[in-house]
Design a protein around this motif. Sequence first.
Motif, PDB file in Angstrom:
ATOM      1  N   THR A 181     -19.505 -15.347  57.440  1.00 20.94           N
ATOM      2  CA  THR A 181     -20.683 -15.596  56.142  1.00 20.94           C
ATOM      3  C   THR A 181     -20.100 -15.083  54.780  1.00 20.94           C
ATOM      4  OG1 THR A 181     -22.349 -15.559  57.938  1.00 20.94           O
ATOM      5  CG2 THR A 181     -22.894 -14.731  55.907  1.00 20.94           C
ATOM      6  N   LEU A 182     -19.420 -13.688  54.930  1.00 24.14           N
ATOM      7  CA  LEU A 182     -18.675 -12.962  53.896  1.00 24.14           C
ATOM      8  C   LEU A 182     -17.847 -14.227  53.146  1.00 24.14           C
ATOM      9  CD1 LEU A 182     -17.733  -9.546  55.329  1.00 24.14           C
ATOM     10  CD2 LEU A 182     -19.416 -10.049  53.463  1.00 24.14           C
ATOM     11  N   VAL A 183     -17.016 -14.787  53.898  1.00 24.61           N
ATOM     12  CA  VAL A 183     -16.230 -15.791  53.398  1.00 24.61           C
ATOM     13  C   VAL A 183     -16.958 -16.969  52.397  1.00 24.61           C
ATOM     14  CG1 VAL A 183     -14.252 -17.658  53.534  1.00 24.61           C
ATOM     15  CG2 VAL A 183     -14.130 -15.409  54.635  1.00 24.61           C
ATOM     16  N   SER A 184     -17.844 -17.287  53.168  1.00 23.15           N
ATOM     17  CA  SER A 184     -19.118 -18.492  52.661  1.00 23.15           C
ATOM     18  C   SER A 184     -19.735 -17.871  51.364  1.00 23.15           C
ATOM     19  CB  SER A 184     -20.099 -18.837  53.691  1.00 23.15           C
ATOM     20  OG  SER A 184     -19.523 -19.293  54.717  1.00 23.15           O
ATOM     21  N   LEU A 185     -20.321 -16.644  51.270  1.00 19.13           N
ATOM     22  CA  LEU A 185     -20.706 -15.987  49.940  1.00 19.13           C
ATOM     23  C   LEU A 185     -19.474 -15.908  49.022  1.00 19.13           C
ATOM     24  CD1 LEU A 185     -22.670 -13.168  51.770  1.00 19.13           C
ATOM     25  CD2 LEU A 185     -23.548 -15.304  50.495  1.00 19.13           C
ATOM     26  N   TYR A 186     -18.478 -15.392  49.518  1.00 15.04           N
ATOM     27  CA  TYR A 186     -17.267 -15.328  48.519  1.00 15.04           C
ATOM     28  C   TYR A 186     -16.897 -16.740  47.653  1.00 15.04           C
ATOM     29  CZ  TYR A 186     -13.090 -13.024  46.755  1.00 15.04           C
ATOM     30  OH  TYR A 186     -12.285 -12.330  46.048  1.00 15.04           O
ATOM     31  N   SER A 187     -16.904 -17.761  48.709  1.00 18.27           N
ATOM     32  CA  SER A 187     -16.583 -19.127  48.280  1.00 18.27           C
ATOM     33  C   SER A 187     -17.979 -19.841  47.165  1.00 18.27           C
ATOM     34  CB  SER A 187     -16.509 -20.270  49.430  1.00 18.27           C
ATOM     35  OG  SER A 187     -15.321 -19.653  50.129  1.00 18.27           O
ATOM     36  N   ALA A 188     -18.966 -19.306  47.698  1.00 22.55           N
ATOM     37  CA  ALA A 188     -20.319 -19.674  46.744  1.00 22.55           C
ATOM     38  C   ALA A 188     -20.125 -19.055  45.332  1.00 22.55           C
ATOM     39  CB  ALA A 188     -21.432 -19.378  47.510  1.00 22.55           C
ATOM     40  N   ILE A 189     -19.868 -17.739  45.229  1.00 16.83           N
ATOM     41  CA  ILE A 189     -19.860 -17.288  44.189  1.00 16.83           C
ATOM     42  C   ILE A 189     -18.646 -17.950  43.124  1.00 16.83           C
ATOM     43  CG2 ILE A 189     -18.720 -15.063  42.793  1.00 16.83           C
ATOM     44  CD1 ILE A 189     -19.909 -13.595  45.331  1.00 16.83           C
ATOM     45  N   ILE A 190     -17.441 -18.233  43.582  1.00 15.50           N
ATOM     46  CA  ILE A 190     -16.448 -18.953  42.900  1.00 15.50           C
ATOM     47  C   ILE A 190     -16.915 -20.160  42.319  1.00 15.50           C
ATOM     48  CG2 ILE A 190     -14.160 -19.698  43.353  1.00 15.50           C
ATOM     49  CD1 ILE A 190     -13.304 -17.722  45.252  1.00 15.50           C
ATOM     50  N   VAL A 216     -24.776 -10.327  45.531  1.00 19.75           N
ATOM     51  CA  VAL A 216     -25.663  -9.214  46.193  1.00 19.75           C
ATOM     52  C   VAL A 216     -25.611  -9.345  47.610  1.00 19.75           C
ATOM     53  CG1 VAL A 216     -27.929  -8.448  46.414  1.00 19.75           C
ATOM     54  CG2 VAL A 216     -27.153  -8.857  44.149  1.00 19.75           C
ATOM     55  N   ASP A 217     -25.824 -10.550  48.200  1.00 14.55           N
ATOM     56  CA  ASP A 217     -25.767 -10.604  49.583  1.00 14.55           C
ATOM     57  C   ASP A 217     -24.381  -9.999  50.193  1.00 14.55           C
ATOM     58  OD1 ASP A 217     -28.517 -11.395  50.233  1.00 14.55           O
ATOM     59  OD2 ASP A 217     -27.823 -13.510  49.899  1.00 14.55           O
ATOM     60  N   LEU A 218     -23.149 -10.473  49.454  1.00 11.31           N
ATOM     61  CA  LEU A 218     -21.870 -10.240  49.827  1.00 11.31           C
ATOM     62  C   LEU A 218     -21.495  -8.745  49.844  1.00 11.31           C
ATOM     63  CD1 LEU A 218     -18.557 -11.968  49.563  1.00 11.31           C
ATOM     64  CD2 LEU A 218     -18.667  -9.628  48.168  1.00 11.31           C
ATOM     65  N   ILE A 219     -22.168  -8.212  49.033  1.00 10.34           N
ATOM     66  CA  ILE A 219     -22.137  -6.382  48.921  1.00 10.34           C
ATOM     67  C   ILE A 219     -22.870  -5.876  50.219  1.00 10.34           C
ATOM     68  CG2 ILE A 219     -22.869  -4.614  47.654  1.00 10.34           C
ATOM     69  CD1 ILE A 219     -22.224  -5.907  44.965  1.00 10.34           C
ATOM     70  N   ASN A 220     -24.054  -6.464  50.049  1.00 17.27           N
ATOM     71  CA  ASN A 220     -25.164  -5.943  51.537  1.00 17.27           C
ATOM     72  C   ASN A 220     -24.358  -6.261  52.643  1.00 17.27           C
ATOM     73  OD1 ASN A 220     -26.650  -4.614  49.717  1.00 17.27           O
ATOM     74  ND2 ASN A 220     -28.046  -6.521  49.684  1.00 17.27           N
ATOM     75  N   LEU A 221     -23.743  -7.524  52.908  1.00 15.41           N
ATOM     76  CA  LEU A 221     -23.340  -7.853  54.329  1.00 15.41           C
ATOM     77  C   LEU A 221     -21.829  -7.079  54.478  1.00 15.41           C
ATOM     78  CD1 LEU A 221     -23.457  -9.423  56.839  1.00 15.41           C
ATOM     79  CD2 LEU A 221     -22.361 -11.232  55.791  1.00 15.41           C
ATOM     80  N   ALA A 222     -21.180  -6.936  53.383  1.00 13.86           N
ATOM     81  CA  ALA A 222     -19.891  -6.196  53.483  1.00 13.86           C
ATOM     82  C   ALA A 222     -20.114  -4.703  53.907  1.00 13.86           C
ATOM     83  CB  ALA A 222     -18.959  -6.163  52.413  1.00 13.86           C
ATOM     84  N   ASN A 223     -21.200  -4.130  53.267  1.00 16.83           N
ATOM     85  CA  ASN A 223     -21.511  -2.732  53.686  1.00 16.83           C
ATOM     86  C   ASN A 223     -22.227  -2.575  54.937  1.00 16.83           C
ATOM     87  OD1 ASN A 223     -20.189  -1.630  51.016  1.00 16.83           O
ATOM     88  ND2 ASN A 223     -22.251  -1.913  49.894  1.00 16.83           N
ATOM     89  N   ASP A 224     -22.845  -3.425  55.553  1.00 14.83           N
ATOM     90  CA  ASP A 224     -23.575  -3.196  56.648  1.00 14.83           C
ATOM     91  C   ASP A 224     -23.411  -4.587  57.400  1.00 14.83           C
ATOM     92  OD1 ASP A 224     -25.504  -2.722  58.431  1.00 14.83           O
ATOM     93  OD2 ASP A 224     -27.120  -2.588  57.096  1.00 14.83           O
ATOM     94  N   ASP A 225     -22.879  -4.720  58.543  1.00 14.01           N
ATOM     95  CA  ASP A 225     -22.945  -6.040  59.391  1.00 14.01           C
ATOM     96  C   ASP A 225     -24.411  -6.412  59.868  1.00 14.01           C
ATOM     97  OD1 ASP A 225     -20.276  -5.863  59.263  1.00 14.01           O
ATOM     98  OD2 ASP A 225     -19.849  -5.643  61.318  1.00 14.01           O
ATOM     99  N   GLU A 226     -25.172  -5.297  59.886  1.00 18.33           N
ATOM    100  CA  GLU A 226     -26.696  -5.529  60.496  1.00 18.33           C
ATOM    101  C   GLU A 226     -27.400  -6.289  59.241  1.00 18.33           C
ATOM    102  OE1 GLU A 226     -28.366  -4.815  63.512  1.00 18.33           O
ATOM    103  OE2 GLU A 226     -25.991  -4.555  64.157  1.00 18.33           O
TER     104      GLU A 226
END
Length: 187
Positions: free
Chosen positions: A30-39, A69-79
């Motif tokens: 999910t993090l990689v998907s968010l990162y890709s979406a940003i790009i 925003v979702d990337l930051i939140n997920l990177a800081n908290d797996d939950e």
Amino acid sequence: MYEFLIELYHVTVKNLPELRFDKRSEVHRTLVSLYSAIIELTNAALQIREAGGYTGMDILLRSALEAHVDLINLANDDEYLKVMLAAYHKEWIKLANDGVKGENPFLAYFKDSPEAQAKLGEHKTELEQLKKTVRIPTNLEKFQKAGMENEYRSIYNSLCNDSHNNLRSLTSRYFRAPGWRPGYGNI
């Protein structure tokens, strides 16, 4: 605002070679998907702007900022993945509920479909389970969790405005004062 998002794009692309993730992890995927979406979203918006266009750019950038925003939140908290899953199930239920009623011709594939009914039931069960441990936050709460309340109250507000076709967005989109330059005076 335009400059902020150009910077976000360049930082994101610059850090791409350092990206490492475990493809077996739903959080990492999910993090990689968010990162890709940003790009992808930011690049598409920049292409519109560089081609002399404007309409649609802010809508793309709004989605890029939400992904950030979702990337930051997920990177800081797996939950936080549970929050994202709850929102996913909530939106799927909303769509499927309208479809199974059979009143919307655009959702006709849901009507009288045992598979759609079963899938709807699965989504409802999943959402009920998630609701026991998480609450779907508002967009403001997501930005606050990411430490980006100022961005929510300024950049995000302006980007959201463009998707609604209200007078502020129509004026910003179609009326330019003499000497107007991209990125200045859009707010």
